[in-house]
Design a protein around this motif. Structure first.
Motif, PDB file in Angstrom:
ATOM      1  N   GLY A  91       0.826  -1.207   0.000  1.00  0.00           N
ATOM      2  CA  GLY A  91       0.000   0.000   0.000  1.00  0.00           C
ATOM      3  C   GLY A  91       0.857   1.252   0.000  1.00  0.00           C
ATOM      4  O   GLY A  91       0.808   2.078  -0.904  1.00  0.00           O
ATOM      5  N   ARG A  92       1.666   1.372   1.023  1.00  0.00           N
ATOM      6  CA  ARG A  92       2.624   2.481   1.025  1.00  0.00           C
ATOM      7  C   ARG A  92       3.862   1.976   0.294  1.00  0.00           C
ATOM      8  O   ARG A  92       4.543   1.061   0.745  1.00  0.00           O
ATOM      9  CB  ARG A  92       2.955   2.899   2.454  1.00  0.00           C
ATOM     10  N   VAL A  93       4.140   2.577  -0.846  1.00  0.00           N
ATOM     11  CA  VAL A  93       5.185   2.046  -1.723  1.00  0.00           C
ATOM     12  C   VAL A  93       6.563   2.583  -1.328  1.00  0.00           C
ATOM     13  O   VAL A  93       7.511   1.837  -1.168  1.00  0.00           O
ATOM     14  CB  VAL A  93       4.863   2.367  -3.198  1.00  0.00           C
ATOM     15  N   LEU A  94       6.648   3.891  -1.176  1.00  0.00           N
ATOM     16  CA  LEU A  94       7.932   4.500  -0.812  1.00  0.00           C
ATOM     17  C   LEU A  94       7.687   5.883  -0.236  1.00  0.00           C
ATOM     18  O   LEU A  94       6.575   6.422  -0.320  1.00  0.00           O
ATOM     19  CB  LEU A  94       8.861   4.580  -2.037  1.00  0.00           C
ATOM     20  N   GLY A  95       8.722   6.439   0.359  1.00  0.00           N
ATOM     21  CA  GLY A  95       8.644   7.800   0.884  1.00  0.00           C
ATOM     22  C   GLY A  95       9.833   8.590   0.380  1.00  0.00           C
ATOM     23  O   GLY A  95      10.929   8.047   0.251  1.00  0.00           O
ATOM     24  N   VAL A  96       9.593   9.857   0.051  1.00  0.00           N
ATOM     25  CA  VAL A  96      10.690  10.730  -0.346  1.00  0.00           C
ATOM     26  C   VAL A  96      10.896  11.732   0.781  1.00  0.00           C
ATOM     27  O   VAL A  96       9.997  12.492   1.117  1.00  0.00           O
ATOM     28  CB  VAL A  96      10.373  11.487  -1.651  1.00  0.00           C
ATOM     29  N   THR A  97      12.079  11.707   1.367  1.00  0.00           N
ATOM     30  CA  THR A  97      12.407  12.662   2.428  1.00  0.00           C
ATOM     31  C   THR A  97      13.425  13.657   1.895  1.00  0.00           C
ATOM     32  O   THR A  97      14.403  13.267   1.263  1.00  0.00           O
ATOM     33  CB  THR A  97      13.009  11.954   3.656  1.00  0.00           C
ATOM     34  N   ALA A  98      13.173  14.937   2.154  1.00  0.00           N
ATOM     35  CA  ALA A  98      14.143  15.959   1.776  1.00  0.00           C
ATOM     36  C   ALA A  98      14.467  16.819   2.983  1.00  0.00           C
ATOM     37  O   ALA A  98      13.623  17.050   3.844  1.00  0.00           O
ATOM     38  CB  ALA A  98      13.599  16.825   0.648  1.00  0.00           C
TER      39      ALA A  98
ATOM     40  N   ALA B  28      16.637  24.177   4.485  1.00  0.00           N
ATOM     41  CA  ALA B  28      16.907  25.175   5.524  1.00  0.00           C
ATOM     42  C   ALA B  28      15.628  25.492   6.290  1.00  0.00           C
ATOM     43  O   ALA B  28      15.652  25.789   7.477  1.00  0.00           O
ATOM     44  CB  ALA B  28      17.486  26.436   4.892  1.00  0.00           C
ATOM     45  N   THR B  29      14.500  25.441   5.596  1.00  0.00           N
ATOM     46  CA  THR B  29      13.206  25.692   6.226  1.00  0.00           C
ATOM     47  C   THR B  29      12.275  24.539   5.846  1.00  0.00           C
ATOM     48  O   THR B  29      12.577  23.778   4.918  1.00  0.00           O
ATOM     49  CB  THR B  29      12.575  26.990   5.687  1.00  0.00           C
ATOM     50  N   ILE B  30      11.151  24.473   6.519  1.00  0.00           N
ATOM     51  CA  ILE B  30      10.180  23.433   6.161  1.00  0.00           C
ATOM     52  C   ILE B  30       9.704  23.655   4.729  1.00  0.00           C
ATOM     53  O   ILE B  30       9.539  22.710   3.960  1.00  0.00           O
ATOM     54  CB  ILE B  30       9.020  23.420   7.171  1.00  0.00           C
ATOM     55  N   GLN B  31       9.512  24.915   4.383  1.00  0.00           N
ATOM     56  CA  GLN B  31       9.099  25.256   3.019  1.00  0.00           C
ATOM     57  C   GLN B  31      10.068  24.668   1.987  1.00  0.00           C
ATOM     58  O   GLN B  31       9.655  24.032   1.016  1.00  0.00           O
ATOM     59  CB  GLN B  31       9.036  26.788   2.899  1.00  0.00           C
ATOM     60  N   GLU B  32      11.364  24.889   2.231  1.00  0.00           N
ATOM     61  CA  GLU B  32      12.359  24.403   1.278  1.00  0.00           C
ATOM     62  C   GLU B  32      12.382  22.869   1.244  1.00  0.00           C
ATOM     63  O   GLU B  32      12.448  22.258   0.171  1.00  0.00           O
ATOM     64  CB  GLU B  32      13.751  24.937   1.637  1.00  0.00           C
ATOM     65  N   ALA B  33      12.301  22.265   2.430  1.00  0.00           N
ATOM     66  CA  ALA B  33      12.306  20.795   2.491  1.00  0.00           C
ATOM     67  C   ALA B  33      11.087  20.242   1.764  1.00  0.00           C
ATOM     68  O   ALA B  33      11.159  19.247   1.042  1.00  0.00           O
ATOM     69  CB  ALA B  33      12.324  20.336   3.947  1.00  0.00           C
ATOM     70  N   LYS B  34       9.959  20.909   1.936  1.00  0.00           N
ATOM     71  CA  LYS B  34       8.722  20.460   1.291  1.00  0.00           C
ATOM     72  C   LYS B  34       8.861  20.548  -0.230  1.00  0.00           C
ATOM     73  O   LYS B  34       8.533  19.596  -0.954  1.00  0.00           O
ATOM     74  CB  LYS B  34       7.557  21.334   1.765  1.00  0.00           C
ATOM     75  N   GLU B  35       9.374  21.680  -0.712  1.00  0.00           N
ATOM     76  CA  GLU B  35       9.527  21.842  -2.169  1.00  0.00           C
ATOM     77  C   GLU B  35      10.430  20.753  -2.740  1.00  0.00           C
ATOM     78  O   GLU B  35      10.126  20.146  -3.766  1.00  0.00           O
ATOM     79  CB  GLU B  35      10.088  23.228  -2.493  1.00  0.00           C
ATOM     80  N   ARG B  36      11.531  20.504  -2.040  1.00  0.00           N
ATOM     81  CA  ARG B  36      12.458  19.468  -2.527  1.00  0.00           C
ATOM     82  C   ARG B  36      11.810  18.087  -2.504  1.00  0.00           C
ATOM     83  O   ARG B  36      11.988  17.301  -3.430  1.00  0.00           O
ATOM     84  CB  ARG B  36      13.703  19.428  -1.648  1.00  0.00           C
ATOM     85  N   ALA B  37      11.071  17.803  -1.420  1.00  0.00           N
ATOM     86  CA  ALA B  37      10.447  16.471  -1.315  1.00  0.00           C
ATOM     87  C   ALA B  37       9.488  16.267  -2.490  1.00  0.00           C
ATOM     88  O   ALA B  37       9.475  15.206  -3.121  1.00  0.00           O
ATOM     89  CB  ALA B  37       9.725  16.324   0.019  1.00  0.00           C
ATOM     90  N   TYR B  38       8.713  17.313  -2.822  1.00  0.00           N
ATOM     91  CA  TYR B  38       7.775  17.166  -3.947  1.00  0.00           C
ATOM     92  C   TYR B  38       8.495  17.124  -5.293  1.00  0.00           C
ATOM     93  O   TYR B  38       8.056  16.422  -6.208  1.00  0.00           O
ATOM     94  CB  TYR B  38       6.698  18.260  -3.902  1.00  0.00           C
ATOM     95  N   GLN B  39       9.624  17.823  -5.407  1.00  0.00           N
ATOM     96  CA  GLN B  39      10.419  17.674  -6.644  1.00  0.00           C
ATOM     97  C   GLN B  39      10.847  16.220  -6.788  1.00  0.00           C
ATOM     98  O   GLN B  39      10.828  15.650  -7.877  1.00  0.00           O
ATOM     99  CB  GLN B  39      11.685  18.531  -6.569  1.00  0.00           C
ATOM    100  N   GLY B  40      11.241  15.631  -5.662  1.00  0.00           N
ATOM    101  CA  GLY B  40      11.636  14.223  -5.660  1.00  0.00           C
ATOM    102  C   GLY B  40      10.476  13.332  -6.086  1.00  0.00           C
ATOM    103  O   GLY B  40      10.631  12.430  -6.912  1.00  0.00           O
TER     104      GLY B  40
END
Ligand code: AMP
Ligand code: GLY
Length: 421
Positions: A378-385, A388-400
């Motif tokens: 069901g849960r296939v994989l997770g992308v963690t990024a 410097a900020t949560i915003q930046e980590a979030k953007e990178r995770a979604y790019q991934g």
């Protein structure tokens, strides 16, 4: 050191990667692992509950330490089994793991040691339970006492919904014997947060808070899942709350369990509701959270094998945790249909050059066929990024996430949004 991780999900992949970072590690094994974890560990085709074969492998490969990821082997006594054979293992005993395995047991301990949690009552017959719900009114929470694969909780918004839940659990036995007893609990309002701690039976070290996203769709809509994403740190976690979690929740619980004769050694997970009257416990787990681990361990700078050794020796008081100040966001990609029925065997394509820096993929429901990775859960994989900020980590995770595809892939688009607003 040679280390074995027991389990096969994203959490275990994150554990494997964290252990690989240790200066002390020589080789990492994972049982059974999965087709993605294979890239980072030697996967042994042994199921999590096959204790004799796990012990055999530990002896054959001269593995120095075993770390247990999921709850089921803990409930079945893997730690007791290993210890009886003189083998080093991280996790609570069968007795201590009841803090997760039985909701009524956990509640009784919380009441005895004055740990803040919702008011509740335990029932073993449907009629009295229905009477109680009629008196109390909604919203109210109905929980199967035993293990129901994380699905045994109904947050009822009307009395009728609560009654239906009681009937389903106790009369139609939809969770089998797990529903012989039920806990009916006061509805707690607030933000839900996770705080985990390393515990050596007496001392404990609190990890950075994280937030999970349980419902399957954006805006916390739809049925609950194992978790669709997570982030850490949690900016709206006030310092005084964290102090309360330590002093009023973790400390009395850990002391209480030692006093009761079943000290907790391992990873204690507190699922909390931040109510207007302070933090209250929704549940305890006896293990690392999934997907919280996928945002906590990438931020942990302390050598994890030093921590595990201190858990073994009862010397956690001699360690201080060091954290990366960057934020981490994990987005889970799931199979179409999850958490209900879904198909497996879809080809997973990863466009490596498009993966942003400081990104990790934690493989969960995947298997390998020759050079290909196929969906297998069901849960296939997770992308963690990290960012410097949560915003930046979030953007990178979604790019991934956008660099990865498989037929029917589903993910939430609002992971960590709460922390940004
Ligand atoms: P549990 O399996 O106990 O973690 O419950 C699953 C989910 O149900 C939790 O993550 C909460 O979102 C919700 N829940 C459980 N108990 C309560 C409660 N007393 N009040 C409000 N929501 C709850
Ligand atoms: N993320 C919730 C759990 O691990 O139970």
């Amino acid at each position: 050191m040679k280390v074995l991780v027991v389990g096969q999900g994203g959490r275990e992949h994150a554990l494997v990667k964290a252990i690989k970072q240790s200066k002390k590690v020589e080789r990492v094994y994972c049982a059974p692992g999965n087709g993605g974890i294979e890239q980072d560990a030697i996967c042994l085709p042994i199921q999590e509950d096959d204790f004799p074969r796990l012990v055999e492998a530990v002896q054959q490969y001269q593995i120095d330490l075993t770390v247990v990821g999921p709850e089921n082997p803990l409930f079945a006594g893997i730690v007791d089994y290993f210890r009886e054979r003189g083998l080093a293992v991280i996790g609570p005993t069968k007795k201590a793991a009841r803090i997760e395995g039985s909701k009524s047991f956990a509640k009784e301990l919380m009441v005895k040691y004055n740990v803040p949690t919702g008011n509740y009552q335990v029932f073993d017959d449907a009629e009295t339970a229905i009477q109680y719900v009629k008196e109390k009114g909604a919203p109210i929470v109905v929980k199967a006492d035993g293990l129901a694969a994380g699905k045994g909780v109904v947050v009822a918004h009307s009395t009728n919904e609560a009654i239906a839940a009681i009937q389903n659990i106790m009369e139609h036995k939809i969770f089998g014997t797990a529903g012989q007893k039920i806990v009916i609990e006061e509805y707690l309002e607030g933000e839900e947060l996770t705080v985990m701690a390393f515990v050596d039976g007496e001392n404990f070290l609190v990890m950075e808070p994280a937030q999970d996203h349980k419902p399957v769709y954006d805006g916390d809509q739809g049925p609950n899942t194992g978790g669709m994403g997570s982030y850490s740190p949690v900016p709206h976690m006030k310092k005084e709350w964290l102090e309360q979690v330590k002093g009023k929740i973790l400390e009395p619980m850990i002391k209480g369990m030692a006093q009761e004769g079943f000290p907790f050694k391992g990873i204690l997970y507190a699922g909390l509701m931040m109510t207007k009257n302070g933090p209250k416990v929704i549940e305890f787990n006896a293990r690392f959270g999934d997907p919280e681990t996928q945002v906590i361990l990438p931020r942990l700078k302390t050598d994890i094998l030093d921590i595990f050794k201190a858990i073994q020796n009862g010397s956690l008081n001699e360690i201080q945790l060091e954290w990366d100040t960057r934020a981490a966001v994990c987005v889970i990609m799931a199979s179409h249909g999850y958490p209900k029925d879904y198909e497996k065997g879809k080809l997973i394509k990863i466009n490596e050059p498009l993966l942003p820096k400081e990104t990790e993929i934690y493989m969960a429901g995947v298997r390998r066929e020759q050079d290909h990775l196929l969906t297998n859960g069901g849960r296939v994989l997770g992308v963690t990024a990290l960012g410097a900020t949560i915003q930046e980590a979030k953007e990178r995770a979604y790019q991934g996430v956008h660099a990865i595809s498989f037929e029917g892939a589903h993910y939430r688009t609002d992971i960590a949004q709460k922390a940004i607003k």
